[in-house]
Write an enzyme that holds these catalytic residues in place. Structure first.
Site, PDB file in Angstrom:
ATOM      1  CB  CYS A  72      -0.955  -0.013   1.175  1.00 47.78           C
ATOM      2  SG  CYS A  72      -0.135   0.091   2.753  1.00 47.78           S
ATOM      3  NE  ARG A 103       1.112  -2.231   6.015  1.00 44.13           N
ATOM      4  CZ  ARG A 103       0.043  -1.794   6.656  1.00 44.13           C
ATOM      5  NH1 ARG A 103      -0.823  -1.033   6.053  1.00 44.13           N
ATOM      6  NH2 ARG A 103      -0.153  -2.121   7.912  1.00 44.13           N
ATOM      7  N   PRO A 104       4.908  -6.868   3.676  1.00 45.73           N
ATOM      8  CG  PRO A 104       7.051  -7.550   4.272  1.00 45.73           C
ATOM      9  CD  PRO A 104       6.200  -6.334   4.087  1.00 45.73           C
ATOM     10  CB  ILE A 105       1.960 -11.614   5.262  1.00 38.88           C
ATOM     11  CG1 ILE A 105       1.844 -12.400   3.954  1.00 38.88           C
ATOM     12  CG2 ILE A 105       1.008 -10.437   5.273  1.00 38.88           C
ATOM     13  CD1 ILE A 105       0.546 -13.205   3.865  1.00 38.88           C
ATOM     14  CB  ILE A 135       7.690   1.250  11.268  1.00 41.70           C
ATOM     15  CG1 ILE A 135       8.077   1.603  12.710  1.00 41.70           C
ATOM     16  CG2 ILE A 135       6.818  -0.009  11.222  1.00 41.70           C
ATOM     17  CD1 ILE A 135       8.815   0.541  13.478  1.00 41.70           C
TER      18      ILE A 135
END
Ligand code: EPU
Length: 420
Positions: free
Chosen positions: A115, A120-122, A328
């Site tokens: 985004c 924003r990896p998981i 972050i």
């Protein structure tokens, strides 16, 4: 689409009530999938993200009623997979994966994309599921985790930027129904994670070490229904505190929990703002000229990335140079170009924004790019001379309950209008 029209220059005065925390309520709603019994969540803010999560739970087969700040759910029979695309739209909904895996031993969701605030990896969520014995498959835009049985184990969930909030929440929600003991090292310590653990404990889960980087979960066979009151939103509280300081006002922030806001309060005081703790409330008052201040975002208890944009808006008012470093999310500076339209002097140098504060700001049309960037633009608009139009405020409605109403009650000249 709607916009905010803001006529700046009015100091905010009065009292504002803080709503329940968005980032606590979303995983707690997901956690209700872990039991077939009814659950009640109180203090739920009226936000589009909450409505969206309610839709996801309904789609999965749960009964969900959202009414007057209370969410009632019952997930008697749910499905763990299907062609649902909703996760891509709201990144926070990835946290349905842990409960589905815990209860059904299978979960399949569309892969959340990146985004505007970063990639924003998981991978850390999946690393945790794999450590519990799940097989992970990524195929055709979907991620699937399946297991015959989940077995507790020790795992390290730290990443490039430290701990992961939703990753910790997700793995915790799968581990509560795993066999044996799970130890998460580098667990997130955010108050929202503690709130989730409280809810899970009320459901019968056995969790210790919550709020520290080492969390231990002893699996149980099943969980039961529970009731819970969500913590107040520390990011909303910080946003109003900053708005009060930026406009040279004096505002009592009702229900702000000072113990969740140490880093923000510390920086506000360094910038010359008076912050007094009055029981469960905070009184925020500007004390003359603002001072420049350097800020670096970090996982809790460090300065929150979700307040970085708003703090930058404040520092545009402080004469001198402030260096704001984002540790972050790699590209969470979308607000910089829009703040510049209002007259701010900001340069980006790698992960830092160098703010040359104290320049006069004047109103202009600006574009909200994400939730917190939008809040920063509203704060800047409140301080700027003339009229600021903040477009695309649906971003704000995702995470701030009635922001225009709350600001008007503090004296701000702000209107919600249909975009022409
Ligand atoms: N990360 C990885 N791998 C992962 C997960 C995260 O490398 O598997 C990295 C991220 O790229 C980032 C860092 O770890 O660099 C921290 O991300 P985290 O996982 O903690 O973020 P999140 O859990 O996806 C939640 C909030 C965000 C908030 C962050 C950080 C919710 C619904 N979202 O996201 O809130 O910024 O924690 O505190 O709880 C907001 O409210 O505006 C918002 C974006």
């Amino acid at each position: 689409m709607e916009s905010f029209l803001i006529k700046g220059g009015v100091p905010l005065h009065g009292e504002v009530q803080i709503s329940g925390a968005k980032n606590a309520v979303l995983p707690i709603m997901a956690a209700t999938l872990l039991t077939a019994e009814p659950c009640v969540i109180r203090g739920v803010p009226d936000l589009s993200d909450v409505k969206f999560m309610a839709q996801i739970l309904t789609w999965l087969g749960a009964k969900v009623d959202v009414h007057g700040g209370t969410v009632r759910t019952q997930a008697k029979k749910i499905k763990g997979q299907g062609d649902y695309d909703l996760v891509r739209k709201m990144r926070g909904s990835i946290c349905i994966m842990g409960p589905l895996l815990g209860r059904l031993k299978t979960a399949r969701v569309s892969l959340p994309g990146g985004c505007v605030i970063g990639a924003r990896p998981i991978n850390l969520h999946l690393k945790g599921f794999a450590a519990l014995g799940a097989k992970i498959k990524i195929e055709s835009g979907y991620v699937e985790a399946t297991a015959k049985r989940l077995v507790g184990s020790a795992m390290f969930l730290g990443g490039r930027a430290g701990s992961t909030v939703l990753g910790t929440a997700n793995v915790m929600m799968a581990a509560v129904l795993a066999e044996g003991v799970t130890v998460i090292e580098s667990a997130a310590c955010e108050p929202e994670v503690i709130d989730l653990a409280k809810f899970l404990s009320a459901m019968g889960a056995k969790i210790s070490g919550v709020g520290s980087p080492t969390m231990t979960i002893t699996g149980v066979k099943e969980l039961h229904g529970a009731e819970h009151e969500v913590i107040p939103d520390r990011i909303e509280a910080a946003t109003y505190a900053i708005a009060a300081a930026a406009t040279n006002g004096e505002v009592t922030i009702k229900g702000a929990r000072a113990e969740h806001l140490h880093a923000v309060i510390d920086k506000l005081r360094e910038a010359g703002v008076v912050v007094e703790r009055k029981g469960p409330n905070l009184l925020v008052r500007r004390n003359g000229r603002l001072k420049s201040s350097d800020v670096t975002t970090l996982p809790y208890a460090g300065f929150p990335t979700d307040v970085q944009a708003q703090m930058m808006a404040l520092m545009t008012q402080a004469p001198g140079i402030s260096i704001i470093t984002e540790r972050i999310f790699e590209s969470r500076f979308m607000h910089v170009s829009e703040l510049s339209r209002l007259g701010a002097d900001i340069e980006i140098e790698g992960p830092s924004a160098i703010v040359k504060g104290g320049k006069p700001m004047s109103g202009a049309p600006v574009m909200a790019s994400d939730l917190r960037a939008s809040a920063a633009l509203v704060i800047a608009g409140l301080t700027a001379k003339g009229t600021t139009k903040v477009n695309r405020i649906y971003h704000l409605d995702r995470g701030y309950e009635n922001m225009d109403v709350k600001l008007r009650a503090l004296g701000a000249r702000i209107q919600r209008v249909e975009e022409s």
